[in-house]
Design a protein around this motif. Structure first.
Motif, PDB file in Angstrom:
ATOM      1  N   ARG A 199       1.037  -1.348   0.074  1.00 37.38           N
ATOM      2  CA  ARG A 199      -0.039   0.053  -0.005  1.00 37.38           C
ATOM      3  C   ARG A 199       1.029   1.301   0.013  1.00 37.38           C
ATOM      4  NH1 ARG A 199      -1.991  -0.558   4.697  1.00 37.38           N
ATOM      5  NH2 ARG A 199      -0.558   0.814   5.715  1.00 37.38           N
ATOM      6  N   ASP A 200       1.940   1.343   0.839  1.00 39.61           N
ATOM      7  CA  ASP A 200       2.846   2.441   0.830  1.00 39.61           C
ATOM      8  C   ASP A 200       3.588   2.950  -0.390  1.00 39.61           C
ATOM      9  OD1 ASP A 200       2.162   2.758   3.282  1.00 39.61           O
ATOM     10  OD2 ASP A 200       3.814   1.901   4.368  1.00 39.61           O
ATOM     11  N   LEU A 201       3.896   1.692  -0.953  1.00 38.90           N
ATOM     12  CA  LEU A 201       4.885   2.103  -2.268  1.00 38.90           C
ATOM     13  C   LEU A 201       3.893   2.202  -3.319  1.00 38.90           C
ATOM     14  CD1 LEU A 201       7.478   1.212  -3.589  1.00 38.90           C
ATOM     15  CD2 LEU A 201       6.636  -0.786  -4.591  1.00 38.90           C
ATOM     16  N   TRP A 202       2.735   1.817  -3.282  1.00 34.66           N
ATOM     17  CA  TRP A 202       2.137   2.193  -4.630  1.00 34.66           C
ATOM     18  C   TRP A 202       1.172   3.246  -4.352  1.00 34.66           C
ATOM     19  CZ3 TRP A 202       3.298   0.700  -9.353  1.00 34.66           C
ATOM     20  CH2 TRP A 202       4.140  -0.456  -9.291  1.00 34.66           C
ATOM     21  N   ARG A 203       0.816   3.607  -3.360  1.00 40.85           N
ATOM     22  CA  ARG A 203       0.258   5.060  -3.122  1.00 40.85           C
ATOM     23  C   ARG A 203       1.150   6.175  -3.533  1.00 40.85           C
ATOM     24  NH1 ARG A 203      -1.394   5.879   3.179  1.00 40.85           N
ATOM     25  NH2 ARG A 203      -2.973   4.449   2.670  1.00 40.85           N
ATOM     26  N   TYR A 204       2.495   5.974  -3.192  1.00 38.37           N
ATOM     27  CA  TYR A 204       3.287   6.947  -3.544  1.00 38.37           C
ATOM     28  C   TYR A 204       3.700   6.949  -5.233  1.00 38.37           C
ATOM     29  CZ  TYR A 204       7.882   9.188  -4.172  1.00 38.37           C
ATOM     30  OH  TYR A 204       9.154   9.974  -4.600  1.00 38.37           O
ATOM     31  N   THR A 205       3.832   5.664  -5.585  1.00 34.76           N
ATOM     32  CA  THR A 205       4.266   5.448  -6.971  1.00 34.76           C
ATOM     33  C   THR A 205       3.327   5.643  -8.176  1.00 34.76           C
ATOM     34  OG1 THR A 205       5.821   3.936  -6.159  1.00 34.76           O
ATOM     35  CG2 THR A 205       5.567   3.814  -8.363  1.00 34.76           C
TER      36      THR A 205
END
Length: 437
Positions: A199-205
């Protein structure tokens, strides 16, 4: 100015050196192909490679940049759960590249099977940069892949097996993936899985994935359009005449990898004077490194283009437009990097959309009648939009300019910096500072 000098000496010099070798290898590869096979076959080969790079650029989903961000900041808590971030970035990209390979197999042939390999290699190399090392990226992207492509393509041309050219070009990505995996494996500590990494990675990416896809299309769409609207022979002429544009792209990329983290820190802290210093010094270096290339290319184009074959000398007007456009673009500096470093990723995305819209519109209007020259006019229009729009936006919002009182000090310090850097081995970049989980 000392911070920028240190940044370039620690990372930028390595990136620029790898870029120089890669650009030279690509130039020689194009020369080998254009002299060994008829223009029609050469154009078809260049269209396949451009479409492959475009598809892999889209399938990467810009996960590499997201991974650099999360790996670099994970250093502050001993890289806890970092393997989860790497898997979270790698798996969706491999799936996307497999889908692209299935969809494009009819157009790409056997080289389509290598799309997942190309994408995985890029993501793993990005992870090594997150750990603070430029060496794997320089060795793989700057040396191993372009050199192996040149050797294999030259061997296929010598054997007269034109149909094997795309596969010879794509094959080096397989050993490159092994090297990238080996380089990363020794850096990833064994830590427990950290919930929420996907979730964290793709919220940013996720928002950046759209911009990354558009950028991948923008860089190589012109070759594909020329092949479709004017035929493979014109695509070969256009590819040969515009091969030098990779010099500016790769040099800019090498400098950006060294300067961008410091721009982020300066703009986040509201230090506009520091941001202006970094921007103007980086622009001075970019102009210093690339303008001699563009001026020489403009002056020598009629003779240089004949290296590709007698029929390519007529593309000198294409080279002149290319050189002039790239001089304007480099004079704007790393303007999009500054804009995104200030947090305006949405505005950067809109600028890219405007640029690619301009390119496609001009290509469709000009290529049928003017061939390669129409294509370079379309590309030039898109590049000018892509650079002048953010330049105006930065001037209006932050009062930032590519040239100013920091330009001359940067140029005066250039000779000393290069002498110092030449005595050192390829070093590692520092991870971004001031970032906290």
């Amino acid at each position: 100015m000392a911070a920028l000098t240190s940044a370039i000496r620690r990372g930028g010099i390595a990136g620029v050196s790898g870029a120089a070798f890669g650009a030279f290898a690509q130039f020689v590869l194009v020369m080998v192909v254009t002299r060994a096979v008829p223009p029609g076959d050469a154009g078809a080969f260049f269209a396949v490679t451009a479409l492959s790079l475009m598809a892999s650029g889209i399938a990467k989903l810009d996960a590499g940049n997201g991974l650099v961000y999360f790996v670099a900041r994970a250093k502050t808590y001993d890289y806890l759960g970092i393997s989860g971030y790497i898997r979270a970035a790698l798996v969706p990209c491999v799936v996307a590249s497999c889908l692209a390979a299935a969809l494009l197999h009819a157009k790409l042939g056997p080289v389509a099977a290598l799309l997942p390999v190309m994408v995985a290699c890029d993501v793993l190399l990005a992870a090594t940069r997150g750990f603070g090392s430029m060496r794997p990226t320089v060795l793989v992207d700057g040396v191993l892949v372009p050199f192996a492509q040149l050797v294999l393509v030259a061997a296929v041309c010598a054997a007269g097996a034109v149909s094997w050219l795309p596969l010879a070009w794509g094959a080096p990505y397989a050993p490159a993936l092994v090297v990238a995996w080996t380089a990363l494996r020794g850096r990833v500590p064994r830590t427990p899985y950290l919930p929420g990494t996907v979730r964290d990675l793709w919220r940013y990416t996720a928002p950046r994935s759209v911009a990354g896809a558009i950028q991948a299309v923008f860089q190589r769409l012109d070759i594909v359009i020329v092949a479709l609207l004017a035929g493979p022979a014109q695509a070969a002429v256009y590819t040969a005449a515009t091969r030098f544009k990779v010099v500016g792209q790769l040099v800019g990329q090498g400098l950006a990898q060294a300067v961008q983290p410091r721009l982020v820190t300066a703009l986040a802290a509201g230090e506009r004077a520091r941001a202006a210093e970094l921007y103007q010094a980086a622009t001075a270096w970019l102009v210093l490194l690339t303008w001699p290339v563009w001026l020489a290319y403009a002056a020598l184009a009629p003779w240089l283009l004949r290296l590709f074959g007698p029929s390519y000398g007529s593309a000198a007007p294409v080279a002149l437009v290319l050189a002039g456009t790239m001089m304007v673009a480099t004079a704007c500096g790393m303007v999009d990097v500054v804009l995104t470093s200030a947090g305006h990723t949405g505005r950067s995305l809109l600028n890219l959309v405007a640029a690619i819209t301009c390119t496609v519109a001009l290509d469709v209007a000009l290529i049928p009648a003017h061939g390669a020259f129409g294509a370079v006019l379309g590309w030039s229009g898109g590049v000018l939009v892509k650079n002048l729009l953010p330049l105006w936006q930065l001037h209006r919002r932050y009062g930032l300019h590519p040239f100013g009182r920091h330009t001359l000090p940067a140029l005066r310090g250039s000779a000393a910096t290069w002498r110092t850097a030449a005595k050192q081995s390829v070093p590692a970049t520092e991870p971004p500072h001031g970032v906290r989980p």
